[in-house]
Design an enzyme around this catalytic site. Structure first.
Site, PDB file in Angstrom:
ATOM      1  N   LYS A  81       0.866  -1.450  -0.136  1.00 48.82           N
ATOM      2  CA  LYS A  81       0.004   0.014   0.106  1.00 48.82           C
ATOM      3  C   LYS A  81       0.828   1.031   0.127  1.00 48.82           C
ATOM      4  O   LYS A  81       0.619   2.323  -0.865  1.00 48.82           O
ATOM      5  CB  LYS A  81      -0.914  -0.011   1.364  1.00 48.82           C
ATOM      6  N   ASN A  82       1.821   1.185   0.945  1.00 46.24           N
ATOM      7  CA  ASN A  82       2.538   2.533   1.175  1.00 46.24           C
ATOM      8  C   ASN A  82       3.534   2.834   0.054  1.00 46.24           C
ATOM      9  O   ASN A  82       4.104   3.831  -0.178  1.00 46.24           O
ATOM     10  CB  ASN A  82       3.317   2.625   2.389  1.00 46.24           C
TER      11      ASN A  82
ATOM     12  N   CYS B 262      -6.163   7.951   9.190  1.00 43.15           N
ATOM     13  CA  CYS B 262      -6.338   7.245  10.299  1.00 43.15           C
ATOM     14  C   CYS B 262      -6.210   8.159  11.532  1.00 43.15           C
ATOM     15  O   CYS B 262      -5.285   8.888  11.212  1.00 43.15           O
ATOM     16  CB  CYS B 262      -5.618   5.843  10.587  1.00 43.15           C
TER      17      CYS B 262
ATOM     18  N   ARG C 275      -0.988  15.103  12.753  1.00 47.58           N
ATOM     19  CA  ARG C 275      -0.313  14.519  11.608  1.00 47.58           C
ATOM     20  C   ARG C 275      -0.046  15.802  10.693  1.00 47.58           C
ATOM     21  O   ARG C 275      -0.477  16.296   9.983  1.00 47.58           O
ATOM     22  CB  ARG C 275      -1.161  13.703  10.694  1.00 47.58           C
TER      23      ARG C 275
ATOM     24  N   ASP D 174       3.817   0.707  12.038  1.00 46.71           N
ATOM     25  CA  ASP D 174       2.979  -0.052  11.617  1.00 46.71           C
ATOM     26  C   ASP D 174       2.661  -1.228  11.939  1.00 46.71           C
ATOM     27  O   ASP D 174       1.710  -2.079  11.970  1.00 46.71           O
ATOM     28  CB  ASP D 174       3.155   0.015   9.813  1.00 46.71           C
TER      29      ASP D 174
ATOM     30  N   ILE E  62       6.858   7.302  17.092  1.00 42.02           N
ATOM     31  CA  ILE E  62       6.408   7.809  15.902  1.00 42.02           C
ATOM     32  C   ILE E  62       5.027   8.613  16.066  1.00 42.02           C
ATOM     33  O   ILE E  62       5.133   9.605  15.838  1.00 42.02           O
ATOM     34  CB  ILE E  62       6.589   7.000  14.756  1.00 42.02           C
TER      35      ILE E  62
ATOM     36  N   ARG F  42      -8.670  -0.716   4.353  1.00 42.25           N
ATOM     37  CA  ARG F  42      -7.857   0.350   4.061  1.00 42.25           C
ATOM     38  C   ARG F  42      -6.530  -0.485   3.419  1.00 42.25           C
ATOM     39  O   ARG F  42      -5.749   0.201   2.644  1.00 42.25           O
ATOM     40  CB  ARG F  42      -7.401   1.369   5.079  1.00 42.25           C
TER      41      ARG F  42
HETATM   42  C1  UD1 Z   1       4.279   6.817   6.556  1.00 42.13           C
HETATM   43  C2  UD1 Z   1       3.203   5.670   6.315  1.00 42.13           C
HETATM   44  C3  UD1 Z   1       2.595   5.161   7.484  1.00 42.13           C
HETATM   45  C4  UD1 Z   1       3.922   4.904   8.415  1.00 42.13           C
HETATM   46  C5  UD1 Z   1       4.619   6.162   8.630  1.00 42.13           C
HETATM   47  C6  UD1 Z   1       5.975   5.791   9.525  1.00 42.13           C
HETATM   48  C7  UD1 Z   1       2.532   5.714   3.940  1.00 42.13           C
HETATM   49  C8  UD1 Z   1       1.271   6.268   2.947  1.00 42.13           C
HETATM   50  N1  UD1 Z   1       2.397   5.854   5.309  1.00 42.13           N
HETATM   51  O1  UD1 Z   1       3.233   7.986   6.999  1.00 42.13           O
HETATM   52  O2  UD1 Z   1       1.878   3.813   7.237  1.00 42.13           O
HETATM   53  O3  UD1 Z   1       3.216   4.625   9.737  1.00 42.13           O
HETATM   54  O4  UD1 Z   1       5.224   6.525   7.242  1.00 42.13           O
HETATM   55  O5  UD1 Z   1       6.696   4.802   8.991  1.00 42.13           O
HETATM   56  O6  UD1 Z   1       3.456   5.797   3.590  1.00 42.13           O
HETATM   57  N2  UD1 Z   1       5.779  14.614  11.046  1.00 42.13           N
HETATM   58  C9  UD1 Z   1       5.886  15.938  11.544  1.00 42.13           C
HETATM   59  N3  UD1 Z   1       5.865  16.956  10.309  1.00 42.13           N
HETATM   60  C10 UD1 Z   1       5.622  16.530   8.866  1.00 42.13           C
HETATM   61  C11 UD1 Z   1       5.809  15.084   8.583  1.00 42.13           C
HETATM   62  C12 UD1 Z   1       5.772  14.445   9.734  1.00 42.13           C
HETATM   63  O7  UD1 Z   1       6.187  16.339  12.485  1.00 42.13           O
HETATM   64  O8  UD1 Z   1       5.730  17.399   8.056  1.00 42.13           O
HETATM   65  C13 UD1 Z   1       5.852  13.571  11.855  1.00 42.13           C
HETATM   66  C14 UD1 Z   1       4.542  12.810  12.148  1.00 42.13           C
HETATM   67  O9  UD1 Z   1       3.673  13.527  13.020  1.00 42.13           O
HETATM   68  C15 UD1 Z   1       5.207  11.527  12.701  1.00 42.13           C
HETATM   69  C16 UD1 Z   1       6.642  11.323  12.156  1.00 42.13           C
HETATM   70  O10 UD1 Z   1       6.761  12.651  11.512  1.00 42.13           O
HETATM   71  O11 UD1 Z   1       5.244  11.754  13.958  1.00 42.13           O
HETATM   72  C17 UD1 Z   1       6.587  10.484  11.071  1.00 42.13           C
HETATM   73  O12 UD1 Z   1       5.764  10.857   9.963  1.00 42.13           O
HETATM   74  P1  UD1 Z   1       6.026  10.301   8.477  1.00 42.13           P
HETATM   75  O13 UD1 Z   1       7.203   9.757   8.219  1.00 42.13           O
HETATM   76  O14 UD1 Z   1       5.865  11.584   7.550  1.00 42.13           O
HETATM   77  O15 UD1 Z   1       4.736   9.491   8.150  1.00 42.13           O
HETATM   78  P2  UD1 Z   1       3.725   9.481   6.934  1.00 42.13           P
HETATM   79  O16 UD1 Z   1       4.458   9.650   5.575  1.00 42.13           O
HETATM   80  O17 UD1 Z   1       2.604  10.120   7.308  1.00 42.13           O
END
Ligand code: UD1
Length: 419
Positions: A23-24, A117, A122, A306, A328, A398
């Site tokens: 998915k990711n 979710c 986020r 995850d 995380i 999902r």
């Molecule tokens: C992706 C995955 C999700 C997985 C996560 C961490 C997809 C579609 N989803 O989510 O399944 O759980 O990686 O491995 O690939 N953060 C900030 N500011 C930002 C962006 C992120 O503070 O601008 C923080 C988030 O709140 C979180 C952490 O960084 O605490 C990790 O987020 P991120 O690695 O961006 O996860 P996603 O890309 O949302």
């Protein structure tokens, strides 16, 4: 129509099962198709709710998308729009990667803050900051983020945290941006490498994915490509945890064992025997699982957030006390409360869960509250005494194309009922 998953626990899983596409990896790859005008053929795209929402976004933009089994054919010729409506954005948090992709294609983008979710706040500050460093001008107006990319050029970007989504967004935005972009402290997840491979197949010049620095040399034009998406490492971990919790013996096929290192090492620590070959992993569970010292979720190659809920469910029946630290995402211990209803002994204190293993869980009616938490409840049901009913399987849909069928194939007494 409402549905539920019913599981009569107690049968050790046995047999072999294939893992579907990740998915990711599919989501950013589908966003990447808008970077060129042409007809892309993407194989191994599972039938997931999150994939169909992404397809709806592509269609809203003006792409023509058709599906043949697990292959998506995406035609991005002609005019594509700049805007994704709030209703669609709210359904899927990772839709934020469309910001970089649309900006690169059209030099303009208008999207609302993303949803997904509920796993605590986020933020997208890292995405915005990085796109600004590439020269995009970005402002917020009435809940929309409005971007203008006419002045974009290659830049050096340092991420303060290795965000998966921000890394992907910058890659998408930079590959059609003139000059060299170097991103430091990027996420090293295998899905980032899959995106790099797809973009390079389209004609991009990107290197370094999988390490902590990615270099992108902007090109003038990209072309449509054919690509097969990597296997889903979290789906693989789900089948393995189900087998471990039920005292089973299974083989998981069509996986990349290297992507599973962190989860396999915890499974070994819990007493499971693991073997692996080029694209398979087999697991043989001990009579009783052992507690593990400590699991701390970390960016790849650390233990994936995850997979955390899956292990929470599995360790609920291990011998001894296990500690799980979630670093995380906040609010990722939602299944703990439901597991306690099934007789688990779990105490959650902020970002730490203390799991005191019990001999047996007992079947109960429980409710899925997020994707992986929902899968965790199914795992708990597999090893519980009596019948477990998991409500709200829509969360599970999902990210799992056929979780019930896969466990059924492995011998579990499981079915989905609509009512
Ligand atoms: C992706 C995955 C999700 C997985 C996560 C961490 C997809 C579609 N989803 O989510 O399944 O759980 O990686 O491995 O690939 N953060 C900030 N500011 C930002 C962006 C992120 O503070 O601008 C923080 C988030 O709140 C979180 C952490 O960084 O605490 C990790 O987020 P991120 O690695 O961006 O996860 P996603 O890309 O949302």
């Amino acid at each position: 129509m409402m549905s539920r998953i019913l599981i009569e626990g107690g049968t050790p899983l046995a047999g072999a099962v294939d893992v579907h596409g990740a998915k990711n990896a599919v989501l950013p790859i589908l966003a990447a198709t808008v970077l060129s005008e042409g007809v892309h053929v993407i194989h191994n795209c599972p039938k997931l709710k999150d994939v169909s929402i992404t397809v709806e976004m592509l269609r809203y933009l003006g792409a023509k998308v058709t599906r043949e089994d697990d292959t998506l054919i995406v035609d991005t010729r002609g005019h594509l729009g700049n805007h994704i409506p709030e209703k669609l954005m709210r359904e899927l948090r990772s839709s934020i990667v469309f910001m970089g992709a649309i900006l690169a294609r059209n030099k303009r983008a208008k999207i609302s803050a993303p949803g997904g979710c509920e796993l605590g706040p986020r933020p997208i500050d890292l995405h915005i900051k990085a796109l600004r460093e590439l020269g995009a001008s970005i402002r917020e107006s009435h809940g929309y983020i409005i971007c203008n990319g006419s002045q974009m050029r290659g830049a050096n970007i340092h991420l303060s945290f290795p965000s998966v989504g921000a890394t992907e967004n910058i890659m998408l935005a930079a590959c059609l941006t003139e000059g060299r972009t170097v991103i430091e402290n990027v996420a090293k997840e295998p899905e980032i490498l899959d995106l790099q491979n797809f973009l390079n197949r389209m004609g991009a010049k990107i290197s370094g994915a999988g390490s902590s620095q990615i270099t992108i040399d902007g090109v003038k034009e990209l072309y449509a490509a054919e690509y097969t998406v990597m296997p889903d490492r979290i789906v693989a971990a789900t089948y393995l945890c189900g087998a471990a919790a039920s005292g089973g013996r299974v083989e998981i096929r069509k996986v990349v064992p290297e992507h599973l290192s962190a989860t396999l090492s915890v499974l070994r620590e819990s007493g499971c025997e693991i073997s692996s070959g080029e694209d398979w992993v087999s697991l043989c569970a001990p009579e009783r699982l052992q507690a593990v010292r400590e699991i701390t979720t970390m960016p790849y190659p650390g233990f994936p957030t995850d997979a955390q809920s899956l292990f929470l469910a599995m360790l609920a029946v291990a011998d001894g006390t296990s500690i799980i630290k979630e670093t995380i995402f906040e609010s990722r211990f939602k299944p703990a409360e439901e597991l306690v209803r099934m007789g688990a002994d779990i105490t959650v204190d902020g970002r730490i869960a203390i799991v005191q293993g019990v001999k047996k869980l007992s079947g109960a009616t429980v409710s899925a509250k997020d994707l992986r938490g929902g899968a965790a409840l199914v795992i708990a049901g597999l090893c519980a005494e009596g019948v477990t009913e998991v409500e709200n399987p829509c969360y599970i849909d999902r990210g799992y194309a056929h979780l019930v069928e896969a466990f059924e194939q492995l011998g579990a007494k499981i079915k989905r009922v609509e009512y």
